[in-house]
Design a protein around this motif. Structure first.
Motif, PDB file in Angstrom:
ATOM      1  N   PHE A  15      -7.436   5.564   3.370  1.00  0.00           N
ATOM      2  CA  PHE A  15      -6.553   6.445   2.593  1.00  0.00           C
ATOM      3  C   PHE A  15      -7.180   6.906   1.283  1.00  0.00           C
ATOM      4  N   PHE A  72      -6.869   0.307   3.763  1.00  0.00           N
ATOM      5  CA  PHE A  72      -6.202   1.295   2.911  1.00  0.00           C
ATOM      6  C   PHE A  72      -7.186   1.919   1.935  1.00  0.00           C
ATOM      7  N   PHE A 130      -3.292   9.313   5.137  1.00  0.00           N
ATOM      8  CA  PHE A 130      -2.238   8.305   5.179  1.00  0.00           C
ATOM      9  C   PHE A 130      -1.764   8.058   6.610  1.00  0.00           C
ATOM     10  N   THR A 177       0.832  -1.213   0.000  1.00  0.00           N
ATOM     11  CA  THR A 177       0.000   0.000   0.000  1.00  0.00           C
ATOM     12  C   THR A 177       0.861   1.256   0.000  1.00  0.00           C
ATOM     13  N   LEU A 178       2.048   1.177   0.591  1.00  0.00           N
ATOM     14  CA  LEU A 178       2.966   2.315   0.548  1.00  0.00           C
ATOM     15  C   LEU A 178       3.352   2.624  -0.896  1.00  0.00           C
ATOM     16  N   TYR A 203      -4.349   5.951   8.232  1.00  0.00           N
ATOM     17  CA  TYR A 203      -4.224   4.559   7.764  1.00  0.00           C
ATOM     18  C   TYR A 203      -3.047   3.858   8.425  1.00  0.00           C
ATOM     19  N   CYS A 204      -1.915   4.545   8.537  1.00  0.00           N
ATOM     20  CA  CYS A 204      -0.730   3.940   9.165  1.00  0.00           C
ATOM     21  C   CYS A 204      -1.029   3.522  10.600  1.00  0.00           C
ATOM     22  N   PHE A 211       0.590   4.470  -2.418  1.00  0.00           N
ATOM     23  CA  PHE A 211       0.620   5.842  -1.908  1.00  0.00           C
ATOM     24  C   PHE A 211       1.503   6.731  -2.787  1.00  0.00           C
TER      25      PHE A 211
END
Length: 217
Positions: free
Chosen positions: A134, A130, A149, A42-43, A152-153, A46
């Protein structure tokens, strides 16, 4: 809609989104919180949203003869495609570990989460979170993504901690058994994870479409 998706894959996406699919191979690593593989995937997505914003991709898309709802859907389709590629890799690696390495001491002595059906269920939950937290949060402004974000983290790491701690609780060890010994409870976690992924993603799409229609860009 098909051309919009093609644009997402060929023009809008950051190369990092494709590179970070390889984070699924973290499933092979013993003594490692393997759910981070889902987070790193997912990063990578992003970074595509960051690239889209810097290149004014949303504004460009709105100049095309397409509905605003289709712009939202194309972003979600791109996101889900990347997640599915990562999940397929995770599934293959999980099956390899369950079949070929079920007796390997390096895995059976692992104090952290094993690669099994429960792991795949939690990975789907992280992907679903996510999509709603996000991606859904991004479309509240179609520009700012810092707060969504961070939210979400925080949520995803809480899920990872819970997943890693679950099998240490009394009577919950079956969710982390190795091989094919306890398929029913693990299969239940996988089914719940899949259901939550579908529900969260669908809710994120619907909510994002409603909000994005009201945004004047």
């Amino acid at each position: 809609m098909t051309k919009l998706i093609y644009k997402e894959l060929k023009l809008s996406a950051s190369p990092l989104s494709y590179i970070f699919i390889a984070a699924a191979f973290l499933t092979f690593v013993p003594g490692y919180p393997i759910l981070l593989g889902a987070f790193f995937t997912t990063l990578g997505i992003f970074y595509s949203f960051q690239t889209m914003r810097e290149n004014n991709d949303i504004q460009y898309s709105l100049l095309l003869p397409v509905a605003k709802a289709d712009v939202v859907k194309s972003k979600f389709v791109f996101t889900v495609l990347i997640e599915c590629c990562s999940f397929i890799l995770m599934t293959v690696i999980t099956l390899i570990r369950m079949l070929l390495f079920k007796d390997a001491a390096i895995y059976t002595a692992n104090a952290l989460m094993c690669a099994n059906l429960s792991f795949l269920g939690f990975a789907l939950l992280i992907f679903g979170l996510f999509n709603v937290v996000f991606v859904g949060g991004f479309f509240k402004t179609a520009f700012y993504f810092g707060k969504p974000f961070i939210a979400y983290c925080i949520i995803s790491f809480i899920v990872i901690v819970i997943a890693e701690a679950l099998h240490h609780l009394s009577g919950m060890d079956s969710f982390n058994s190795f091989g094919f010994d306890r398929l029913f409870p693990q299969g239940a976690v996988l089914c719940i994870g899949l259901l939550l992924f579908v529900v969260l993603t669908s809710f994120g799409i619907k909510k994002s479409e409603q909000i994005f229609e009201r945004i004047d860009l």
